[in-house]
Scaffold this motif. Structure first.
Motif, PDB file in Angstrom:
ATOM      1  N   ARG A 106      25.532  23.977  50.896  1.00 41.27           N
ATOM      2  CA  ARG A 106      26.786  24.260  51.594  1.00 41.27           C
ATOM      3  C   ARG A 106      27.233  25.700  51.327  1.00 41.27           C
ATOM      4  N   PHE A 107      27.038  26.173  50.094  1.00 43.86           N
ATOM      5  CA  PHE A 107      27.364  27.564  49.792  1.00 43.86           C
ATOM      6  C   PHE A 107      26.604  28.498  50.734  1.00 43.86           C
ATOM      7  N   VAL A 108      25.299  28.273  50.832  1.00 36.36           N
ATOM      8  CA  VAL A 108      24.454  29.148  51.655  1.00 36.36           C
ATOM      9  C   VAL A 108      24.912  29.101  53.110  1.00 36.36           C
ATOM     10  N   GLU A 109      25.149  27.900  53.590  1.00 37.47           N
ATOM     11  CA  GLU A 109      25.545  27.728  55.000  1.00 37.47           C
ATOM     12  C   GLU A 109      26.892  28.428  55.253  1.00 37.47           C
ATOM     13  N   GLN A 110      27.824  28.257  54.301  1.00 33.96           N
ATOM     14  CA  GLN A 110      29.156  28.830  54.513  1.00 33.96           C
ATOM     15  C   GLN A 110      29.164  30.344  54.263  1.00 33.96           C
ATOM     16  N   PHE A 111      28.308  30.780  53.361  1.00 38.63           N
ATOM     17  CA  PHE A 111      28.177  32.224  53.129  1.00 38.63           C
ATOM     18  C   PHE A 111      27.748  32.919  54.424  1.00 38.63           C
ATOM     19  N   GLN A 112      26.846  32.273  55.143  1.00 42.51           N
ATOM     20  CA  GLN A 112      26.304  32.895  56.356  1.00 42.51           C
ATOM     21  C   GLN A 112      27.336  33.001  57.471  1.00 42.51           C
ATOM     22  N   ARG A 113      28.475  32.330  57.280  1.00 42.92           N
ATOM     23  CA  ARG A 113      29.537  32.452  58.279  1.00 42.92           C
ATOM     24  C   ARG A 113      30.478  33.624  57.966  1.00 42.92           C
ATOM     25  N   LEU A 114      30.288  34.273  56.819  1.00 42.56           N
ATOM     26  CA  LEU A 114      31.193  35.368  56.432  1.00 42.56           C
ATOM     27  C   LEU A 114      30.943  36.618  57.273  1.00 42.56           C
ATOM     28  N   GLU A 115      31.998  37.389  57.474  1.00 42.78           N
ATOM     29  CA  GLU A 115      31.840  38.685  58.118  1.00 42.78           C
ATOM     30  C   GLU A 115      30.970  39.576  57.225  1.00 42.78           C
ATOM     31  N   ASP A 116      30.247  40.494  57.862  1.00 43.63           N
ATOM     32  CA  ASP A 116      29.401  41.434  57.126  1.00 43.63           C
ATOM     33  C   ASP A 116      30.159  42.210  56.065  1.00 43.63           C
ATOM     34  N   ARG A 117      31.362  42.632  56.419  1.00 41.28           N
ATOM     35  CA  ARG A 117      32.091  43.488  55.473  1.00 41.28           C
ATOM     36  C   ARG A 117      32.413  42.737  54.186  1.00 41.28           C
ATOM     37  N   ILE A 118      32.495  41.413  54.251  1.00 35.93           N
ATOM     38  CA  ILE A 118      32.691  40.609  53.047  1.00 35.93           C
ATOM     39  C   ILE A 118      31.344  40.365  52.365  1.00 35.93           C
ATOM     40  N   ALA A 119      30.372  39.936  53.161  1.00 34.78           N
ATOM     41  CA  ALA A 119      29.067  39.554  52.605  1.00 34.78           C
ATOM     42  C   ALA A 119      28.381  40.725  51.911  1.00 34.78           C
ATOM     43  N   ARG A 120      28.555  41.921  52.464  1.00 31.76           N
ATOM     44  CA  ARG A 120      27.845  43.083  51.914  1.00 31.76           C
ATOM     45  C   ARG A 120      28.500  43.645  50.657  1.00 31.76           C
TER      46      ARG A 120
END
Length: 331
Positions: free
Chosen positions: A169-183
């Motif tokens: 679920r972490f991985v799936e929900q992480f992939q929904r984050l905006e780039d500016r957050i994820a990066r």
DNA sequence: ACCTGTCAAGTCTGG
DNA sequence: CCAGACTTGACAGGT
């Protein structure tokens, strides 16, 4: 290798320099004038930013180049009942000033949104609040004008009785984050839930650097994974995101007591760190170490003193400027 | 000046 | 299902 040391949020040496002054919602609610209350919150934030700048100047004077900001710079910033409030415009100049100082002196800074930011949560409302909180921290970096080397460190989160499912679920929900957050994210192994090797697998899956916490690894490692074995993969998570632009970072703290082995002690023991540098990271050219101890910056300076004494005794290391040490490579 | 209780948050445990 | 523990620095109120 060059090892730089840093500390978290506040100094025990600099007086009256809290970067975390606050107001609780229950007190805010009691105020007769909501607008005046918002101005008061902004005033507190301005004071927190001014104290943050004082702390950075203290760091500069003490040659400390690694620092974690308080997550409470703006009181009630993400509180749901203040969602119509935009504190950023009023504070833009103060943030810019802090960021300029960081850039001018080549400091490495971070945030650690607290453990209520959980991307593994099964609850949609908690996930949304977590994203809001991350967005808030990213916004502060952006107002400071800092590039992606300024990142938010969080934990994977709760397990809810099924760690595998929570990790997915972490991985799936992480992939929904905006780039500016994820990066601008790093992930740290936890002292209770996700171990170093479990966190590493998730880091690899989502392309996020891993912060290895040596203390957490010591108290939460049921399968007995050796740090030596994990370290090359941890290094690759950093290289993948930052190339050689940013050294990997680890966290170091010491157990508070036998009865509370997970708690943070006042100071840090040099032993486990030295063993890590010698046995695990000796070929790593540069490393940043975040000291997490109750006595904050004082524990950092005490550690440096201890390392200086070891150097004088003939240990293969030298304490240099920049609150750092140089350790000869094993090869 | 000091002490005790409260506040925020989400998860987890015990009942 | 609900109350309390956990964690931490700071605030509020009482002495």
């Amino acid at each position: 290798m060059i090892v730089r040391f840093g500390y978290v949020a506040m100094s025990v040496q600099l007086e009256n320099a809290s970067p975390s002054r606050t107001m609780t919602m229950s007190n805010f609610s009691k105020l007769p004038d909501r607008e005046a209350g918002l101005r008061r919150l902004e005033q507190l934030a301005r004071e927190n930013l001014r104290n943050t700048l004082r702390l950075l100047k203290h760091n500069r004077y003490m040659d400390v180049r690694v620092y974690r900001f308080s997550s409470k710079l703006i009181p009630l910033a993400t509180h749901p009942s203040l969602s119509d409030w935009d504190p950023y415009a009023a504070l833009a100049e103060d943030f810019a000033e802090v960021g300029a100082f960081v850039r001018e002196h080549g400091m490495r800074v971070s945030f650690h949104p607290d453990h209520f930011t959980v991307l593994s949560t099964p609850r949609q409302d908690v996930f949304e609040k977590s994203v809001n909180d991350l967005r808030h921290h990213v916004k502060m970096f952006e107002l400071m004008g800092l590039d992606e080397r300024a990142a938010n460190n969080i934990h994977v989160g709760g397990t809810y009785g099924d760690k595998e499912a929570a990790g997915r679920r972490f991985v799936e929900q992480f992939q929904r984050l905006e780039d500016r957050i994820a990066r601008r994210m790093t992930l740290e192994n936890d002292d209770k839930t996700f171990t170093a090797s479990e966190t590493l697998v998730i880091c690899e899956r989502v392309g996020v650097p891993m912060v290895l916490d040596l203390h957490h690894h010591a108290v939460n490692n049921p399968s007995g994974d050796q740090a030596e074995r994990l370290w090359p993969r941890i290094l690759r998570t950093w290289e993948r995101r930052y190339g050689t632009a940013l050294p990997p970072k680890i966290h170091v703290s010491s157990p508070k007591s036998e009865s509370d082995p997970r708690g943070h002690a006042d100071y840090v023991e040099a032993g486990p760190l030295i063993r890590f540098l010698r046995d695990v990271a000796s070929d790593t050219p540069a490393l940043d170490v975040m000291i997490e101890a109750k006595r904050k910056d004082e524990s950092l300076f005490r550690l440096l003193d201890e390392l200086r004494a070891m150097e004088a005794e003939g240990a293969p290391l030298s304490v240099t400027g920049g609150a750092s040490i140089e350790v000869p490579s094993s090869v």
